[in-house]
Design a protein around this motif. Structure first.
Motif, PDB file in Angstrom:
ATOM      1  N   GLN A  80       0.835  -1.205   0.000  1.00  0.00           N
ATOM      2  CA  GLN A  80       0.000   0.000   0.000  1.00  0.00           C
ATOM      3  C   GLN A  80       0.869   1.253   0.000  1.00  0.00           C
ATOM      4  N   LEU A  81       1.958   1.208   0.747  1.00  0.00           N
ATOM      5  CA  LEU A  81       2.864   2.347   0.783  1.00  0.00           C
ATOM      6  C   LEU A  81       3.492   2.576  -0.590  1.00  0.00           C
ATOM      7  N   ALA A  82       3.895   1.488  -1.245  1.00  0.00           N
ATOM      8  CA  ALA A  82       4.456   1.613  -2.592  1.00  0.00           C
ATOM      9  C   ALA A  82       3.400   2.148  -3.558  1.00  0.00           C
ATOM     10  N   ASP A  83       2.157   1.651  -3.439  1.00  0.00           N
ATOM     11  CA  ASP A  83       1.070   2.161  -4.282  1.00  0.00           C
ATOM     12  C   ASP A  83       0.829   3.634  -4.014  1.00  0.00           C
ATOM     13  N   ALA A  84       0.835   4.000  -2.733  1.00  0.00           N
ATOM     14  CA  ALA A  84       0.605   5.407  -2.378  1.00  0.00           C
ATOM     15  C   ALA A  84       1.733   6.282  -2.927  1.00  0.00           C
ATOM     16  N   ARG A  85       2.949   5.793  -2.843  1.00  0.00           N
ATOM     17  CA  ARG A  85       4.074   6.567  -3.380  1.00  0.00           C
ATOM     18  C   ARG A  85       3.967   6.714  -4.887  1.00  0.00           C
ATOM     19  N   SER A  86       3.630   5.614  -5.571  1.00  0.00           N
ATOM     20  CA  SER A  86       3.485   5.711  -7.027  1.00  0.00           C
ATOM     21  C   SER A  86       2.312   6.608  -7.392  1.00  0.00           C
ATOM     22  N   GLU A  87       1.232   6.539  -6.623  1.00  0.00           N
ATOM     23  CA  GLU A  87       0.070   7.410  -6.854  1.00  0.00           C
ATOM     24  C   GLU A  87       0.450   8.867  -6.626  1.00  0.00           C
ATOM     25  N   ALA A  88       1.218   9.123  -5.573  1.00  0.00           N
ATOM     26  CA  ALA A  88       1.668  10.485  -5.299  1.00  0.00           C
ATOM     27  C   ALA A  88       2.575  10.986  -6.422  1.00  0.00           C
ATOM     28  N   ALA A  89       3.454  10.124  -6.904  1.00  0.00           N
ATOM     29  CA  ALA A  89       4.331  10.515  -8.013  1.00  0.00           C
ATOM     30  C   ALA A  89       3.509  10.800  -9.268  1.00  0.00           C
ATOM     31  N   ARG A  90       2.500   9.972  -9.520  1.00  0.00           N
ATOM     32  CA  ARG A  90       1.643  10.169 -10.683  1.00  0.00           C
ATOM     33  C   ARG A  90       0.866  11.480 -10.547  1.00  0.00           C
ATOM     34  N   ILE A  91       0.334  11.725  -9.359  1.00  0.00           N
ATOM     35  CA  ILE A  91      -0.410  12.971  -9.121  1.00  0.00           C
ATOM     36  C   ILE A  91       0.520  14.170  -9.279  1.00  0.00           C
ATOM     37  N   ARG A  92       1.740  14.046  -8.758  1.00  0.00           N
ATOM     38  CA  ARG A  92       2.709  15.125  -8.872  1.00  0.00           C
ATOM     39  C   ARG A  92       3.050  15.373 -10.338  1.00  0.00           C
ATOM     40  N   ASP A  93       3.249  14.282 -11.113  1.00  0.00           N
ATOM     41  CA  ASP A  93       3.541  14.435 -12.532  1.00  0.00           C
ATOM     42  C   ASP A  93       2.352  15.043 -13.272  1.00  0.00           C
ATOM     43  N   ASP A  94       1.147  14.587 -12.933  1.00  0.00           N
ATOM     44  CA  ASP A  94      -0.056  15.145 -13.558  1.00  0.00           C
ATOM     45  C   ASP A  94      -0.184  16.632 -13.235  1.00  0.00           C
ATOM     46  N   ALA A  95       0.064  16.984 -11.972  1.00  0.00           N
ATOM     47  CA  ALA A  95      -0.028  18.388 -11.565  1.00  0.00           C
ATOM     48  C   ALA A  95       1.028  19.222 -12.290  1.00  0.00           C
ATOM     49  N   ARG A  96       2.223  18.664 -12.416  1.00  0.00           N
ATOM     50  CA  ARG A  96       3.293  19.379 -13.124  1.00  0.00           C
ATOM     51  C   ARG A  96       2.903  19.581 -14.593  1.00  0.00           C
ATOM     52  N   ALA A  97       2.397  18.515 -15.215  1.00  0.00           N
ATOM     53  CA  ALA A  97       1.972  18.622 -16.615  1.00  0.00           C
ATOM     54  C   ALA A  97       0.815  19.611 -16.752  1.00  0.00           C
ATOM     55  N   GLU A  98      -0.118  19.545 -15.812  1.00  0.00           N
ATOM     56  CA  GLU A  98      -1.254  20.470 -15.846  1.00  0.00           C
ATOM     57  C   GLU A  98      -0.766  21.903 -15.641  1.00  0.00           C
ATOM     58  N   GLY A  99       0.179  22.106 -14.753  1.00  0.00           N
ATOM     59  CA  GLY A  99       0.751  23.431 -14.528  1.00  0.00           C
ATOM     60  C   GLY A  99       1.439  23.942 -15.788  1.00  0.00           C
ATOM     61  N   GLU A 100       2.210  23.055 -16.438  1.00  0.00           N
ATOM     62  CA  GLU A 100       2.865  23.461 -17.678  1.00  0.00           C
ATOM     63  C   GLU A 100       1.833  23.794 -18.748  1.00  0.00           C
ATOM     64  N   GLN A 101       0.748  23.004 -18.785  1.00  0.00           N
ATOM     65  CA  GLN A 101      -0.316  23.271 -19.752  1.00  0.00           C
ATOM     66  C   GLN A 101      -0.972  24.618 -19.449  1.00  0.00           C
ATOM     67  N   ILE A 102      -1.199  24.906 -18.174  1.00  0.00           N
ATOM     68  CA  ILE A 102      -1.800  26.184 -17.786  1.00  0.00           C
ATOM     69  C   ILE A 102      -0.875  27.334 -18.172  1.00  0.00           C
ATOM     70  N   VAL A 103       0.420  27.160 -17.905  1.00  0.00           N
ATOM     71  CA  VAL A 103       1.385  28.203 -18.270  1.00  0.00           C
ATOM     72  C   VAL A 103       1.384  28.401 -19.783  1.00  0.00           C
ATOM     73  N   GLU A 104       1.365  27.293 -20.521  1.00  0.00           N
ATOM     74  CA  GLU A 104       1.348  27.375 -21.984  1.00  0.00           C
ATOM     75  C   GLU A 104       0.070  28.051 -22.474  1.00  0.00           C
TER      76      GLU A 104
END
Length: 182
Positions: A80-104
Motif C-alpha cells: 500500500q505504501l508503494a502504491d501510495a508513493r506511485s500514486e503520489a508521483a503520478r499525481i505530482r507528474d499530472d499536476a506538473r503537466a497540468e501546470g505546464e499546460q496552464i502556463v502554456e
C-alpha cells in the motif's frame, strides 16, 4: 533374660541395617504408595502436563499464526505504501503537466491578447493616420489655393475651381511621392 536375649540378638546384627520385618513392612508400604501414586496421581499429573503442553503448543501456534499474520500485514502495508508513493508521483507528474499546460495556455492567451492589442492599435493608428491625412489635405488645399491665388493673381475663391486645383495638386504630390517611397 529377655533383655539379654534381645541384646545378644542385636549384638550379632549390624547396627546400621534395620531389622528384616522393618524392611518387609517398609517395602509393602512403599509398593502400596507407589501403586496408588501410579494409579491415581500419575494420570492426573500426566493429564495436567499434557494439558499444559497443549496450551504451550497452542500458544506457540497462535504466536506463529500471529507472526505470519503480522508479516502478511507488513507486506500489505509495504504494498500500500508503494502504491501510495506511485500514486503520489503520478499525481505530482499530472499536476506538473497540468501546470505546464496552464502556463502554456496563459502564454498563448497573452500572445493572442498582445496580437489583438497590436492589431487594434494598428487599426487605430491607420484611422488616425487617415484622419490626419484628410485634415492635412484640407489644410494643404487651402494653403495651396491661397498661394496659387497669389502667384496667379486671380481669385480662386470659387469652390469648384478650388477643389479641382487642390485635387490636381494632391494627385501630382502623390505621383511624385509614390516613386520616392519605393
Amino acid at each position: 533374660m529377655a533383655i539379654d536375649a534381645v541384646l545378644a540378638e542385636e549384638a550379632g546384627q549390624n547396627p546400621l541395617l534395620p531389622a528384616s520385618y522393618d524392611i518387609i513392612w517398609s517395602l509393602v508400604c512403599f509398593i502400596a504408595i507407589a501403586f496408588l501414586f501410579w494409579k491415581f496421581v500419575m494420570p492426573r499429573f500426566s493429564a495436567l502436563l499434557d494439558e499444559r503442553a497443549e496450551k504451550i503448543e497452542g500458544g506457540i501456534a497462535k504466536a506463529e499464526a500471529a507472526q505470519a499474520e503480522a508479516a502478511q500485514m507488513l507486506e500489505q502495508y509495504k504494498a500500500q505504501l508503494a502504491d501510495a508513493r506511485s500514486e503520489a508521483a503520478r499525481i505530482r507528474d499530472d499536476a506538473r503537466a497540468e501546470g505546464e499546460q496552464i502556463v502554456e495556455d496563459m502564454r498563448q492567451r497573452a500572445q493572442e491578447e498582445s496580437a489583438r492589442i497590436l492589431a487594434q492599435g494598428q487599426v487605430q493608428l491607420d484611422a488616425q493616420r487617415a484622419q490626419i491625412v484628410t485634415e492635412l489635405r484640407g489644410d494643404l488645399g487651402r494653403i495651396a489655393v491661397d498661394l496659387a491665388g497669389r502667384v496667379v493673381g486671380e481669385s480662386l475663391e470659387d469652390e469648384a475651381r478650388q477643389r479641382g486645383t487642390v485635387d490636381r495638386f494632391l494627385d501630382e504630390l502623390d505621383s511624385v511621392s509614390a516613386p520616392a517611397k519605393s
